[in-house]
Design a protein around this motif. Structure first.
Motif, PDB file in Angstrom:
ATOM      1  N   GLY A  35      -8.659  -8.678   3.287  1.00 14.37           N
ATOM      2  CA  GLY A  35      -9.752  -8.349   2.519  1.00 14.37           C
ATOM      3  C   GLY A  35      -8.821  -7.834   1.072  1.00 14.37           C
ATOM      4  O   GLY A  35      -8.494  -7.821   1.274  1.00 14.37           O
ATOM      5  N   PRO A  36     -10.616  -6.894   1.078  1.00  8.28           N
ATOM      6  CA  PRO A  36     -10.296  -5.782  -0.156  1.00  8.28           C
ATOM      7  C   PRO A  36      -9.245  -5.370  -0.320  1.00  8.28           C
ATOM      8  O   PRO A  36      -8.660  -5.008   0.684  1.00  8.28           O
ATOM      9  CB  PRO A  36     -11.754  -5.409  -0.673  1.00  8.28           C
ATOM     10  N   ILE A  37      -8.690  -4.554  -1.903  1.00  7.88           N
ATOM     11  CA  ILE A  37      -7.527  -3.987  -1.642  1.00  7.88           C
ATOM     12  C   ILE A  37      -8.299  -2.199  -2.468  1.00  7.88           C
ATOM     13  O   ILE A  37      -8.993  -2.321  -3.203  1.00  7.88           O
ATOM     14  CB  ILE A  37      -6.661  -4.085  -2.399  1.00  7.88           C
ATOM     15  N   GLU A  38      -8.377  -1.248  -1.756  1.00  9.32           N
ATOM     16  CA  GLU A  38      -8.730  -0.016  -2.444  1.00  9.32           C
ATOM     17  C   GLU A  38      -7.580   0.358  -3.463  1.00  9.32           C
ATOM     18  O   GLU A  38      -6.425   0.573  -3.266  1.00  9.32           O
ATOM     19  CB  GLU A  38      -9.091   1.119  -1.930  1.00  9.32           C
ATOM     20  N   ARG A  51      -5.227   1.656  -0.190  1.00 10.19           N
ATOM     21  CA  ARG A  51      -4.481   0.333   1.805  1.00 10.19           C
ATOM     22  C   ARG A  51      -5.770  -1.013   1.287  1.00 10.19           C
ATOM     23  O   ARG A  51      -5.771  -1.226   0.755  1.00 10.19           O
ATOM     24  CB  ARG A  51      -5.543   1.719   2.777  1.00 10.19           C
ATOM     25  N   LYS A  52      -5.010  -1.241   1.902  1.00 10.33           N
ATOM     26  CA  LYS A  52      -5.204  -3.108   1.775  1.00 10.33           C
ATOM     27  C   LYS A  52      -5.679  -3.241   3.158  1.00 10.33           C
ATOM     28  O   LYS A  52      -5.754  -3.110   4.369  1.00 10.33           O
ATOM     29  CB  LYS A  52      -4.499  -3.892   1.546  1.00 10.33           C
ATOM     30  N   ALA A  53      -7.161  -4.122   3.356  1.00  7.32           N
ATOM     31  CA  ALA A  53      -8.177  -4.261   4.758  1.00  7.32           C
ATOM     32  C   ALA A  53      -7.137  -5.470   5.335  1.00  7.32           C
ATOM     33  O   ALA A  53      -6.684  -6.409   5.031  1.00  7.32           O
ATOM     34  CB  ALA A  53      -9.334  -4.649   4.674  1.00  7.32           C
ATOM     35  N   PRO A  54      -7.657  -4.880   6.645  1.00  9.68           N
ATOM     36  CA  PRO A  54      -6.804  -6.099   6.696  1.00  9.68           C
ATOM     37  C   PRO A  54      -6.893  -8.199   6.691  1.00  9.68           C
ATOM     38  O   PRO A  54      -8.396  -8.041   6.472  1.00  9.68           O
ATOM     39  CB  PRO A  54      -7.094  -6.062   8.942  1.00  9.68           C
ATOM     40  N   ASP A  68       0.883  -1.244  -0.238  1.00  7.96           N
ATOM     41  CA  ASP A  68      -0.593  -0.127   0.412  1.00  7.96           C
ATOM     42  C   ASP A  68       0.757   1.431  -0.102  1.00  7.96           C
ATOM     43  O   ASP A  68       1.954   1.109   0.675  1.00  7.96           O
ATOM     44  CB  ASP A  68      -0.571  -0.210   0.890  1.00  7.96           C
ATOM     45  N   ARG A  74      -6.622   3.589  -6.311  1.00  6.31           N
ATOM     46  CA  ARG A  74      -6.896   4.617  -7.287  1.00  6.31           C
ATOM     47  C   ARG A  74      -6.956   4.425  -8.680  1.00  6.31           C
ATOM     48  O   ARG A  74      -5.270   4.251  -9.721  1.00  6.31           O
ATOM     49  CB  ARG A  74      -6.311   5.855  -6.828  1.00  6.31           C
ATOM     50  N   ARG A  95       0.285   8.565   1.336  1.00  2.00           N
ATOM     51  CA  ARG A  95       0.194   8.312   2.816  1.00  2.00           C
ATOM     52  C   ARG A  95       2.141   8.192   3.052  1.00  2.00           C
ATOM     53  O   ARG A  95       2.008   7.676   4.211  1.00  2.00           O
ATOM     54  CB  ARG A  95      -0.386   7.016   2.738  1.00  2.00           C
ATOM     55  N   SER A 121     -12.098  -0.542  -5.319  1.00  2.00           N
ATOM     56  CA  SER A 121     -12.191  -1.735  -4.766  1.00  2.00           C
ATOM     57  C   SER A 121     -12.118  -2.950  -4.617  1.00  2.00           C
ATOM     58  O   SER A 121     -13.142  -3.256  -5.596  1.00  2.00           O
ATOM     59  CB  SER A 121     -12.891  -2.078  -2.747  1.00  2.00           C
TER      60      SER A 121
END
Ligand SMILES: Nc1nc2c(ncn2[C@@H]2O[C@H](COP(=O)(O)OP(=O)(O)O)[C@@H](O)[C@H]2O)c(=O)[nH]1
Ligand SMILES: [Mg+2]
Lengths: 678, 104
Positions: B48-51, B42-45, B8, B53, B81, B60
């Motif tokens: 989970g899904p990845i966001e 970002r990546k959900a923990p 990320d 752009r 970030r 996502s």
């Protein structure tokens, strides 16, 4: 502006990516003159509005959002089919200026449809605030269509938009389609010619170029359509050969060739017309997401938000609910008195008071909760948070065989199953929707609580809380179990991809939210109301026939049915009174309580004693299990029918509920008896 | 390299979308096409899904779908970030005034 009889009528489709502001533009164009219906065969809302401008009657159609003309969901299919086969006189393509490049990909396809279109370059306020500049004149020249900068929510540019739409026919715009490159263009020309040779196809193929391109890309639906309609079986083979040659030469498949060319077209135009600010700072949406989608804080924040929505729904909703209850109580009482004083026949009195008012009132009592819930759901949707919620819980839901977007309906289900089923509309995929709809009845809705409170306070006075908790636990376990079961048994191999846009955050507009809330609440009143009316009259009839029998007493048909059904409820320890209560519970779960009290003949005194004659603690618990799991109410059945558009799946839902309820209740009773409980 | 293993805050350029069927078409429709630059936000923990752009929009997707996107990492560029968190509240006034995400 309105005149008595417009001389001309045109039909204009409003199309564009999801969240580009189509509905806002549509509202600005039509005002309140809209009609919400369904597209035939699918539960996709069809919204049509009228406006008269300059002596021209314009019918606007708000199409579902779509990223391309190769449909992926029922919504997108509706949009594609409408543009392709219904041929509107013009299309108003709404484009979110902040995602211009991605949106131009759809424009590339619309250009090929050969329908005059106007491009509404929406959200221009954000574009400006971000310091981006878009050269609209150049954009207009490059795509060959009028471009109008708009801000839908403040009506900026709407007048100009209307003017362009009205004059679309007289304007000399020549849309500039994508250039796919020499080889592909030659192949497309070839296909166009082949199709036009088949006369029965000519009618279908007013957009020869688009159809031909889709055939070269191997779009299965267009293929089925063209080859199915053609009597010329060689056509398919010839086109397949063209496609193979092309793919061999370009070293990739037809779909990619076209997609890459369209993206190239879009990106080329985008870089020509947009002047970027040089810095790439995080947007406000990025900053909000840094908090709301935070690794550790994201889920807790979501949990708190859900909790608040829930509390508001059932906390605030309690007051109007009490008023509505009081109103219907008063209405029933005074009508009763009125009938008596007029000397009306007893049966008429009973029909109105016990049947209609109790039944309809019993449903309208849910209205405040439902309206408030929809109000909050509309806020969550319009602000852009709903997609984030799906992002946050997708991982957990996926493990249970569900989709991230199934979560919100399930949460709503703890309040009332009816709005929960309606909320599954946010799921694009039909199988995912069906799966979610099928497990929703197992989620313990608030209407079942009175039954559990009554029985547990009588039979489990000392551990009523634990009994209540066990009901919630069982409800969740059954829902998860059924999800898993259905997933493997009915939808094997279903893995719906989770590719979802996270739209930029917006402060929702009050007007839009109220409109949403109103439309959905009204749908509830109308649909569930009619079915409930019929259902409650039937139950009333069973409870009061044959003539002369006292309402819901032992001599009625209902009692006979109960006795007939007794063998079915015996295995889990209930008698005919339980059977009647469960039968009547189909109308609404609260009726289980009233039926039990009436049939037990208790009046208000010694309710506990009367209940103890019907149930033992064990059979009361088994009865609660059955109540928990079988079909929540007739309004749920109606809404499931409406949302699935299928009697088959409605029947499956009811049958599944009854079967599971019977099995589990019997299991509890049998195991309990064996273990020595009673 | 596949998109799901990009960290990320990193950028990458799309080479191709592999696999076939509707998911692939969907990914291409959403903007994953050859030459496009994507930013993994970002990546959900816990898988989970990845966001991501892509073309100015946020998308996502689950790791399974991200796996289908073949990319080349861009090492020079780093996402916002990775920079400091100064000026967090900048732009919010504008957001509430306009009712929407405008940033300046
Ligand atoms: N700032 C701004 N927000 C807009 C504009 N048009 C629509 N919105 C907001 O964008 C969101 C999505 O709009 P909607 O009309 O529902 O989009 P649809 O999905 O295409 O029908 C809503 O929150 C609107 O209030 C606009 O021109 N400017
Ligand atoms: Mg809309």
């Amino acid at each position: 502006m309105e005149t008595s009889s417009p001389s001309q009528k045109i039909r204009v489709a409003v199309a564009g990516n999801p969240n580009s502001g189509k509905t806002s533009i549509f509202n600005a164009l039509t005002g309140m003159r809209q009609h919400v219906g369904n597209w035939p065969g699918v539960t996709v809302e069809k919204i049509v509005g009228h406006a008269v401008y300059d002596d021209i009657d314009i019918e606007f159609i708000d199409l579902p959002g779509t990223y391309s003309l190769s449909p992926y969901s029922p919504d997108e299919r509706v949009a594609r089919d409408f543009l392709l086969f219904e041929r509107p006189d013009a299309v108003c393509v709404v484009v979110d200026g902040t995602s211009l490049e991605r949106s131009l990909y759809l424009v590339a396809q619309i250009v090929e449809l050969n329908i005059p279109f106007v491009l509404a370059l929406n959200m221009i306020d954000i574009v400006e605030a971000r310091g981006m500049k878009i050269d609209t004149e150049k954009l207009s020249a490059l795509i060959g269509a009028p471009v109008v900068p708009t801000v839908a929510r403040s009506r900026r540019g709407i007048r100009e938009l209307v003017r362009e739409i009205i004059h679309i026919k007289d304007n000399e715009y020549y849309p500039v389609p994508v250039d796919y490159g020499k080889e592909t263009e030659r192949a497309i020309l070839n296909v166009v010619e082949k199709i036009s040779l088949a006369p029965q196809l000519a009618k279908k193929c007013h957009t020869g170029r688009f159809i031909s391109a889709m055939l070269l890309a191997g779009d299965p639906e267009i293929e089925g359509l063209i080859y199915g309609a053609s009597e010329n079986s060689e056509l398919e083979a010839e086109i397949a050969e063209l496609r193979m040659k092309l793919e061999a030469r370009e070293r990739t498949d037809g779909e990619t060739i076209l997609a890459n060319a369209r993206h190239g077209w879009a990106s080329g135009i985008f870089h020509e017309v947009v002047e970027h600010p040089t810095h790439d700072e995080p947007t406000v949406t990025d900053k909000i997401d840094d908090v709301l989608l935070h690794k550790f804080l994201g889920l807790p924040i979501f949990g708190v938000a859900m909790f608040l929505v829930f509390m508001a729904t059932f906390g605030l909703g309690r007051f109007p609910t009490v008023w509505i209850e009081a109103f219907f109580g008063w209405l029933g009482g005074s009508l009763d008195g009125l009938f008596a004083s007029l000397g009306a026949p007893e049966i008429l009195n009973s029909l109105v008071v016990n049947g209609i008012i109790e039944g309809v009132g019993g449903v309208l009592v849910f209205l405040p909760n439902i309206a408030i819930l929809f109000f909050f759901v509309a806020i969550l949707e319009d602000s852009g948070y709903m997609a984030r919620a799906a992002f946050l819980v997708d991982n957990i839901m996926h493990r249970m065989g569900l989709h991230g977007k199934s979560f919100i309906p399930i949460i709503l289900g703890f309040g009332c199953t009816v709005p929960a089923v309606m909320a599954t509309r946010t799921l694009e995929n039909r199988e995912d929707r069906l799966l979610t709809i099928l497990i929703l009845p197992f989620v313990l809705c608030s209407a079942r609580i009175p039954v559990f409170v009554l029985l547990s306070s009588i039979f489990f006075a000392r551990c009523a809380g634990i009994v209540m908790f066990s009901m919630y636990l069982l409800s969740i376990l059954v829902a998860i179990f059924t999800a898993k079961l259905l997933k493997t048994a009915i939808f094997p191999g279903l893995t719906t991809p989770f590719v979802m846009e996270l739209p930029p955050y917006h402060v929702p507009s009050l007007r839009g939210i109220l409109l949403h809330t109103w439309e959905r609440s009204w749908a509830f009143i109308r649909k569930a109301g009619t079915v409930i009316l019929v259902g409650s009259v039937i139950i009333w009839a069973l409870g009061s026939m044959p003539p002369g029998a006292e309402y819901a007493s032992e001599g009625t048909w209902a009692a006979s049915i109960g006795k007939f059904l007794e063998p079915l409820v015996k295995p889990f320890g209930s008698n005919w009174i339980g059977a009647v209560a469960l039968l009547f519970g189909f109308a609404a779960k609260e009726i289980v309580v009233s039926t039990l009290t009436v049939l037990a003949g208790a009046g208000d005194i010694a309710l506990g004693g009367a209940m103890r004659e019907i149930f033992t603690p064990l059979s009361a618990y088994a009865f609660m299990v059955f109540t928990l799991i079988y079909t929540p109410c007739i309004a749920t059945v109606a809404v499931i029918k409406k949302e699935t558009q299928s009697w088959k799946w409605t029947a499956v839902s009811v049958a599944l509920g009854l079967a599971l309820a019977w099995i589990l209740a019997t299991l509890v009773y049998t195991v309990g008896s064996v273990l020595g409980f009673s | 390299m596949r998109l799901d293993i990009i960290q990320d805050g990193e950028f990458a350029q799309v080479i191709d979308v592999c696999g076939q069927g509707p998911i692939r078409a969907r990914l291409m429709d959403m903007g994953f096409s050859r030459g496009t630059t994507v930013e993994v936000i970002r990546k959900a923990p816990m898988g989970g899904p990845i966001e991501v752009r892509v073309k100015g929009t946020l998308v996502s997707l689950r790791p399974q779908e991200a796996m289908m996107v073949e990319v080349a990492p861009i090492v020079r560029r780093r996402g916002y970030r990775h920079r400091g968190r100064r000026g967090f509240f900048r732009g919010f006034m504008n957001f509430f005034e306009n009712g929407t995400d405008g940033d300046k």
